[in-house]
Design a protein around this motif. Structure first.
Motif, short mmCIF file in Angstrom:
data_model
loop_
_atom_site.label_atom_id
_atom_site.label_comp_id
_atom_site.label_asym_id
_atom_site.label_seq_id
_atom_site.Cartn_x
_atom_site.Cartn_y
_atom_site.Cartn_z
N ILE A 50 0.84 -1.20 0.00
CA ILE A 50 0.00 0.00 0.00
C ILE A 50 0.88 1.25 0.00
O ILE A 50 1.77 1.39 0.85
CB ILE A 50 -0.93 0.01 1.23
N LEU A 51 0.62 2.14 -0.96
CA LEU A 51 1.30 3.43 -0.99
C LEU A 51 0.50 4.49 -0.24
O LEU A 51 1.06 5.35 0.43
CB LEU A 51 1.53 3.89 -2.43
N GLU A 52 -0.82 4.42 -0.37
CA GLU A 52 -1.71 5.34 0.34
C GLU A 52 -2.95 4.58 0.76
O GLU A 52 -3.49 3.80 -0.02
CB GLU A 52 -2.14 6.52 -0.56
N GLY A 53 -3.42 4.84 1.97
CA GLY A 53 -4.64 4.21 2.45
C GLY A 53 -4.36 3.14 3.49
O GLY A 53 -3.24 3.01 3.99
N ALA A 63 1.12 -0.21 -4.82
CA ALA A 63 2.32 -0.03 -5.64
C ALA A 63 2.11 -0.69 -7.00
O ALA A 63 1.27 -1.58 -7.14
CB ALA A 63 3.53 -0.65 -4.93
N ALA A 64 2.87 -0.25 -7.99
CA ALA A 64 2.71 -0.78 -9.34
C ALA A 64 3.30 -2.19 -9.48
O ALA A 64 2.97 -2.90 -10.43
CB ALA A 64 3.37 0.16 -10.35
N GLU A 173 10.18 -0.37 1.93
CA GLU A 173 10.48 0.41 0.73
C GLU A 173 11.68 -0.19 -0.01
O GLU A 173 11.70 -0.20 -1.24
CB GLU A 173 10.76 1.88 1.10
N GLN A 174 12.68 -0.67 0.73
CA GLN A 174 13.82 -1.32 0.09
C GLN A 174 13.41 -2.64 -0.57
O GLN A 174 13.85 -2.96 -1.67
CB GLN A 174 14.94 -1.55 1.12
N ARG A 175 12.53 -3.39 0.10
CA ARG A 175 12.03 -4.63 -0.51
C ARG A 175 11.28 -4.33 -1.80
O ARG A 175 11.40 -5.05 -2.79
CB ARG A 175 11.15 -5.40 0.48
N LEU A 176 10.49 -3.26 -1.78
CA LEU A 176 9.75 -2.87 -2.98
C LEU A 176 10.72 -2.49 -4.10
O LEU A 176 10.48 -2.83 -5.27
CB LEU A 176 8.80 -1.70 -2.67
N ALA A 177 11.80 -1.80 -3.77
CA ALA A 177 12.81 -1.44 -4.78
C ALA A 177 13.40 -2.71 -5.41
O ALA A 177 13.62 -2.77 -6.62
CB ALA A 177 13.90 -0.57 -4.15
N LEU A 178 13.67 -3.72 -4.60
CA LEU A 178 14.20 -4.98 -5.12
C LEU A 178 13.18 -5.66 -6.03
O LEU A 178 13.55 -6.26 -7.05
CB LEU A 178 14.58 -5.93 -3.98
N LEU A 179 11.92 -5.56 -5.67
CA LEU A 179 10.85 -6.18 -6.45
C LEU A 179 10.77 -5.58 -7.85
O LEU A 179 10.40 -6.25 -8.81
CB LEU A 179 9.52 -5.97 -5.71
#
Length: 198
Positions: A50-53, A63-64, A173-179
């Motif tokens: 979730i980015l917002e909410g 997130a995309a 956020e770092q995990r999302l960057a890796l994804l």
């Protein structure tokens, strides 16, 4: 360009990683419907950070990038709460979303990974060999689902990167960057840099 596929989404304040387990407590009608649909059709669903909410209430902004969740087991708690044990599978990118009448988000997704057996991917580069060694030591200490992996897995760049991302104390956020990173060697390089910064 590959075609998109409709995938129901379960936005969370966490990142599901390929190969990683995740426990879910399901009580909202839209997600109970989602699980029933997956069971009837033998389908999976997607987990996006979730980015917002929030996780409950109005549909959140996801997130995309996300990961397909495969249901491995389920149970129940008092009060009609369904418990799920899922495992991350393929990564995907969401091109657009729509909201069903019950509030469930559905993404049009493009898959980023093909299904493959762990240990069959790119081998660790020499500069990342230390990460394979570190992961082997960590898994011996934490045990659990990944204890005593075979040597072939500890040489697989994808597997080592995802397991370290699962175990190391990095941010969501770092995990999302890796994804979002398609190259397993660049993922490992990110992990090396973050570990040096600690």
């Amino acid at each position: 360009m590959p075609s998109t596929e409709a995938l129901p989404l379960f936005p969370l304040h966490t990142v599901l990683l390929p190969g990683a387990p995740l426990g879910l407590r399901v009580f909202e009608r839209r997600y109970l419907d989602l699980v029933a649909e997956c069971g009837r059709q033998g389908r999976s669903f997607g987990v996006c950070m979730i980015l917002e909410g929030e996780e409950s209430g109005a549909p959140a902004t996801p997130a995309a990038f996300g990961v397909e969740a495969l249901i491995e087991d389920f149970g129940s708690e008092p009060g009609g709460v369904l418990t799920l044990a899922v495992r991350g599978a393929r990564r995907f990118r969401v091109s657009r979303t729509s909201v069903r009448d019950n509030g469930l988000l559905v993404g049009q997704v493009r898959w980023r990974d093909q299904r493959q057996e762990p240990g069959s991917g790119a081998r660790l580069l020499p500069e990342h060999a230390v990460l394979g060694t570190l992961l082997g030591e960590l898994l011996q200490k934490v045990g659990g689902l990944h204890d005593a992996p075979n040597l072939r897995l500890l040489e697989d760049a994808d597997w080592v990167g995802w397991r370290l991302a699962e175990i190391l104390p990095i941010t969501e956020e770092q995990r999302l960057a890796l994804l979002q990173e398609d190259d397993p060697h660049r993922r490992l390089q990110h992990l090396l840099v973050w570990m040096d910064e600690e």
